[in-house]
Design a protein around this motif. Structure first.
Motif, PDB file in Angstrom:
ATOM      1  N   UNK A 397     -15.333  64.511   2.189  1.00  0.00           N
ATOM      2  CA  UNK A 397     -14.024  64.545   1.969  1.00  0.00           C
ATOM      3  C   UNK A 397     -13.045  64.976   3.227  1.00  0.00           C
ATOM      4  N   UNK A 398     -13.640  65.905   3.990  1.00  0.00           N
ATOM      5  CA  UNK A 398     -12.807  66.580   4.796  1.00  0.00           C
ATOM      6  C   UNK A 398     -13.582  66.294   6.386  1.00  0.00           C
ATOM      7  N   UNK A 399     -12.887  65.831   7.450  1.00  0.00           N
ATOM      8  CA  UNK A 399     -13.392  65.800   8.631  1.00  0.00           C
ATOM      9  C   UNK A 399     -13.606  67.172   9.371  1.00  0.00           C
ATOM     10  N   UNK A 400     -12.800  68.261   9.031  1.00  0.00           N
ATOM     11  CA  UNK A 400     -12.436  69.546   9.618  1.00  0.00           C
ATOM     12  C   UNK A 400     -11.921  70.290   8.386  1.00  0.00           C
ATOM     13  N   UNK A 401     -12.616  71.525   8.475  1.00  0.00           N
ATOM     14  CA  UNK A 401     -12.055  72.764   7.674  1.00  0.00           C
ATOM     15  C   UNK A 401     -12.390  73.984   8.460  1.00  0.00           C
ATOM     16  N   UNK A 402     -10.996  74.653   8.448  1.00  0.00           N
ATOM     17  CA  UNK A 402     -11.176  75.864   8.905  1.00  0.00           C
ATOM     18  C   UNK A 402     -10.934  76.968   7.939  1.00  0.00           C
ATOM     19  N   UNK A 403     -11.359  78.190   8.030  1.00  0.00           N
ATOM     20  CA  UNK A 403     -11.373  79.220   7.059  1.00  0.00           C
ATOM     21  C   UNK A 403     -11.220  80.471   7.692  1.00  0.00           C
ATOM     22  N   UNK A 404      -9.866  81.328   7.381  1.00  0.00           N
ATOM     23  CA  UNK A 404      -9.713  82.664   8.024  1.00  0.00           C
ATOM     24  C   UNK A 404     -10.084  82.709   9.349  1.00  0.00           C
ATOM     25  N   UNK A 405      -9.563  81.799  10.212  1.00  0.00           N
ATOM     26  CA  UNK A 405      -9.759  81.921  11.634  1.00  0.00           C
ATOM     27  C   UNK A 405      -8.910  83.277  12.266  1.00  0.00           C
ATOM     28  N   UNK A 406      -9.770  84.025  12.754  1.00  0.00           N
ATOM     29  CA  UNK A 406      -9.224  85.178  13.363  1.00  0.00           C
ATOM     30  C   UNK A 406      -9.355  85.109  15.079  1.00  0.00           C
ATOM     31  N   UNK A 407      -8.552  85.322  15.861  1.00  0.00           N
ATOM     32  CA  UNK A 407      -8.634  85.392  17.364  1.00  0.00           C
ATOM     33  C   UNK A 407      -7.406  86.161  17.981  1.00  0.00           C
ATOM     34  N   UNK A 408      -8.147  87.031  18.955  1.00  0.00           N
ATOM     35  CA  UNK A 408      -7.126  87.890  19.515  1.00  0.00           C
ATOM     36  C   UNK A 408      -7.437  88.069  21.053  1.00  0.00           C
ATOM     37  N   UNK A 414      -3.739  85.766  18.557  1.00  0.00           N
ATOM     38  CA  UNK A 414      -3.337  84.228  18.538  1.00  0.00           C
ATOM     39  C   UNK A 414      -3.239  83.559  17.311  1.00  0.00           C
ATOM     40  N   UNK A 415      -4.208  83.823  16.585  1.00  0.00           N
ATOM     41  CA  UNK A 415      -4.715  83.237  15.219  1.00  0.00           C
ATOM     42  C   UNK A 415      -4.757  84.388  14.234  1.00  0.00           C
ATOM     43  N   UNK A 416      -4.039  84.294  13.015  1.00  0.00           N
ATOM     44  CA  UNK A 416      -4.124  85.003  12.125  1.00  0.00           C
ATOM     45  C   UNK A 416      -4.444  84.502  10.689  1.00  0.00           C
ATOM     46  N   UNK A 417      -5.819  84.004  10.499  1.00  0.00           N
ATOM     47  CA  UNK A 417      -6.285  83.376   9.172  1.00  0.00           C
ATOM     48  C   UNK A 417      -5.790  82.002   9.093  1.00  0.00           C
ATOM     49  N   UNK A 418      -5.593  81.174  10.210  1.00  0.00           N
ATOM     50  CA  UNK A 418      -5.223  79.880  10.399  1.00  0.00           C
ATOM     51  C   UNK A 418      -5.934  79.025   9.494  1.00  0.00           C
ATOM     52  N   UNK A 449     -13.414  77.634  22.507  1.00  0.00           N
ATOM     53  CA  UNK A 449     -12.902  79.127  22.574  1.00  0.00           C
ATOM     54  C   UNK A 449     -13.541  79.534  21.151  1.00  0.00           C
ATOM     55  N   UNK A 450     -14.397  80.524  21.181  1.00  0.00           N
ATOM     56  CA  UNK A 450     -15.023  80.980  19.934  1.00  0.00           C
ATOM     57  C   UNK A 450     -14.034  82.053  19.217  1.00  0.00           C
ATOM     58  N   UNK A 451     -14.102  81.871  17.957  1.00  0.00           N
ATOM     59  CA  UNK A 451     -13.245  82.698  17.252  1.00  0.00           C
ATOM     60  C   UNK A 451     -13.769  84.095  16.879  1.00  0.00           C
ATOM     61  N   UNK A 452     -12.998  85.186  16.782  1.00  0.00           N
ATOM     62  CA  UNK A 452     -13.636  86.291  16.629  1.00  0.00           C
ATOM     63  C   UNK A 452     -14.147  86.512  14.982  1.00  0.00           C
ATOM     64  N   UNK A 453     -13.516  85.626  14.103  1.00  0.00           N
ATOM     65  CA  UNK A 453     -14.326  85.588  12.881  1.00  0.00           C
ATOM     66  C   UNK A 453     -13.763  84.165  12.315  1.00  0.00           C
ATOM     67  N   UNK A 454     -14.380  83.858  11.117  1.00  0.00           N
ATOM     68  CA  UNK A 454     -14.015  82.690  10.434  1.00  0.00           C
ATOM     69  C   UNK A 454     -15.045  81.636  10.326  1.00  0.00           C
ATOM     70  N   UNK A 455     -14.883  80.529   9.644  1.00  0.00           N
ATOM     71  CA  UNK A 455     -15.712  79.580   9.638  1.00  0.00           C
ATOM     72  C   UNK A 455     -15.026  78.264   9.951  1.00  0.00           C
ATOM     73  N   UNK A 456     -15.979  77.203  10.439  1.00  0.00           N
ATOM     74  CA  UNK A 456     -15.337  76.020  10.927  1.00  0.00           C
ATOM     75  C   UNK A 456     -16.706  75.076  10.392  1.00  0.00           C
TER      76      UNK A 456
END
Length: 682
Positions: A397-408, A414-418, A449-456
């Protein structure tokens, strides 16, 4: 092996046949002239110059290795002289049967000597594969000095300062490789030419294979190589290994030439520096120039000996002159001359006829470009060719899904749960003000760039821990805000450079000339040409990209991404640097490719009007989080988006239309860089 094919082109004027790039590499007139010159040297010059040219052949082979390293992958090694000398000394010691020699068979001795220096270079490259290029330069200098302090000081290897072992010459005759006597200088000259020809054929095949083009792409820009599924770190190691292998071959051949080992004082660190003159002067992509320059650097000082000109002075002057030519070198200038000789006359003959068939598509937005329009049949044929190359369309259904991406980055978040979801087969836009985190999210999705947390997730698979090139192999390709084409190469080579991970053929089969491997490469070229036709850059196929305007480079980069075989295409500000008309045309082309090929497209763009006009779904990012999402109409009507980003009035008029509408109104119109009014207040 069949490594050439005829290709019929239709440039809007008429059909004509042109030989493909694989064939051109083998049939360059400069290569034939060089071959005739080398063969004719025997009857035209005295024996001492024949001996000098025999001595130039190992240097030419060494220079070809440096071309792979420095010209293709833009790395620098300052231990070439040490590797060359080590191979020569160890081969001589292992081969001779007297005076502390080991008396091994010539082929065994050669194999051990070459393997030793190759392993040394490969080990050094693997140990430092993640270090910047500057550190590799320091490490190779350290290796050179280590060789000088160890190998060069052993009398039975290097022969000491006298060139022998303290008791006279180490050997009184040359080895007999394959049972062939090469005692006479004439025989050895032809013997060395044979090995030079073998090395040349191998490198020409490598250069025209997907692996060779990948080398050049890694050297031009590592991130763009990774985005196309090319493991840049591995290719860096492979380049150093190839250079070490050819330095070993050159050293063994030189050892066969000399009765006593060459004096190690001439193979110290300054010689490694001067050897850089060969690839610097030759340029990025000219093997014939490497051979000519190597011959000049060895034979030239002999001819100038009566003027008491030092050999090192000649080498240093050549190095300085080569640096002035830039990356293309003398070889690049000669290639441009050859290209004009090949195609200039035909273009002049058809220039007047071309003008009658040119259509100015200003209404479609190609700003003053002369564009050839494909017929429906031609377009369908190009699309079918590309569709057959692409992997099967995704069923997820989805080509890309990101969940709670955090990066500082330190204290900057820079990213707050995008969180975004890109449905398969749709065209999705990602917009927002500067500093919103759009490109950062792009880098996280593509694996740079690796995220600090989250799922791709990509096509239903968790790719959070995957490298960028592994994600590309799942069916992702990416372009960048700044065009990252290889300006020294032609349009065709640039486009076909994206075929590495889609071809999926072991490079060894290209070197051995396996027909099925070259058939696969020709298929990639056909796909590349079909993409070039769809994006209207096919007329530049044989042109060097550095001579083309910015819009053409953009489209070449997109064509290269298509050849990589994507189902997910990431475009980072494709309209950056383009005028509004060219930007609209580019978005129209991308939209058409998306519809015709079923591609999933994710676009980061500041030109909001183009995104709203072409995308199916739009995300608005602000301060590292999603401010709003939905259809273009929903996003444009979103009050929060209007207040914080688009302005109070949003519709689909361009800048000129806004100016016309409010020309006689008592209002101030502030049109922003996106082509939309920032605020309209009566």
């Amino acid at each position: 092996m069949r490594d050439s094919t005829e290709h019929v082109l239709d440039d809007g004027v008429g059909r004509y046949t042109r030989t493909r790039p694989v064939r051109r590499a083998m049939s360059s007139p400069w290569s034939f002239l060089l071959l005739l010159g080398l063969l004719g040297w025997v009857v035209l010059v005295p024996d001492y110059l024949l001996y000098s040219l025999s001595a130039a052949v190992p240097v030419a082979i060494l220079g070809l290795g440096l071309l792979v390293l420095q010209g293709w992958t833009r790395e620098i090694s300052l231990c070439s002289a040490g590797l060359f000398g080590s191979a020569a000394y160890y081969f001589s010691w292992l081969d001779r049967s007297t005076q502390e020699g080991k008396g091994l068979h010539t082929l065994v001795a050669a194999g051990l000597a070459i393997s030793g220096v190759t392993a040394l270079m490969a080990g050094l490259a693997m140990a430092s594969s993640k270090l910047p290029a500057m550190y590799m330069i320091v490490l190779t200098i350290g290796l050179q000095i280590t060789i000088e302090s160890t190998v060069y000081t052993v009398g039975y290897l290097s022969g000491g300062t006298s060139g022998g072992n303290g008791y006279g010459p180490i050997s009184d005759q040359r080895p007999h490789p394959f049972g062939i006597s090469v005692q006479s200088d004439t025989r050895f000259y032809f013997f060395s030419l044979l090995w030079l020809a073998i090395v040349l054929i191998g490198l020409i095949r490598l250069r025209r294979s997907p692996t060779g083009l990948a080398f050049l792409l890694v050297g031009s820009n590592r991130q763009s190589a990774v985005a196309l599924g090319i493991p840049a770190a591995r290719f860096r190691v492979l380049a150093f290994t190839t250079a070490g292998f050819l330095a070993g071959v050159a050293g063994v051949l030189a050892s066969m030439l000399y009765i006593s080992p060459p004096l190690f004082l001439s193979l110290r660190v300054q010689k490694s520096l001067l050897l850089l003159a060969i690839p610097v002067v030759a340029g990025v992509d000219s093997m014939a120039s490497v051979i000519v320059i190597a011959a000049f650097l060895i034979v030239g000082p002999v001819l100038l000996e009566s003027f008491h000109i030092d050999e090192n002075f000649v080498w240093s002057v050549v190095l300085a002159i080569g640096a002035l030519f830039g990356a293309r070198g003398i070889g690049g200038r000669m290639q441009d001359l050859e290209r004009r000789m090949r195609h200039g006359a035909r273009r002049m003959r058809t220039k007047r006829k071309r003008m009658a068939t040119v259509v100015l598509r200003e209404a479609d937005g190609l700003a003053h470009e002369k564009t050839y329009v494909l017929s429906d049949e031609e377009r369908a044929a190009c699309l079918a060719r590309i569709e057959s190359w692409l992997p099967p369309r995704p069923t997820t259904e989805f080509a890309v899904r990101t969940s709670d991406i955090q990066l500082a980055f330190g204290s900057i978040h820079a990213l707050r749960g995008a969180d975004i979801e890109v449905p398969s087969g749709q065209m999705v836009g990602l917009i927002g003000p500067n500093g919103a985190g759009k490109t950062t999210l792009f880098d996280v999705i593509s694996g740079f760039t690796p995220a600090d947390s989250g799922r791709i997730e990509m096509f239903g698979q968790d790719v959070t821990g995957m490298t960028g090139w592994d994600r590309s192999r799942l069916g992702m390709s990416r372009t960048f805000q700044n065009t990252r084409v290889i300006t020294e190469l032609t349009c065709g080579d640039n486009i076909c450079a994206g075929a590495y991970q889609a071809v999926k053929v072991n490079p060894i089969w290209f070197l051995l000339g396996r027909r099925s491997a070259w058939d696969r490469m020709r298929e990639a070229e056909e796909v590349g040409y079909a993409a070039a036709r769809l994006l209207d850059v096919h007329k530049y196929w044989d042109e060097r990209v550095g001579t083309l305007e910015f819009s053409a480079r953009r489209r070449i980069e997109i064509a290269r991404a298509l050849v990589a075989g994507p189902r997910l295409l990431l475009l980072d500000e494709p309209a950056a640097g383009l005028d509004p008309a060219s930007s609209s045309a580019l978005f129209d082309l991308v939209r058409q490719l998306h519809q015709d090929l079923g591609l999933t497209v994710l676009i980061v763009e500041h030109y909001v009007k183009a995104v709203l006009d072409t995308c199916d779904l739009v995300y608005v990012l602000a301060e590292g989080a999603v401010m709003a999402s939905g259809t273009p109409a929903e996003v444009a009507a979103n009050r929060r988006v209007q207040d914080n980003y688009l302005g109070t009035r949003v519709d689909y008029l361009d800048e000129d239309e806004y100016e016309d509408e409010y020309a006689y109104a008592d209002v101030d119109v502030d049109v922003d860089a996106a082509g939309l009014p920032a605020t309209v207040q009566p």
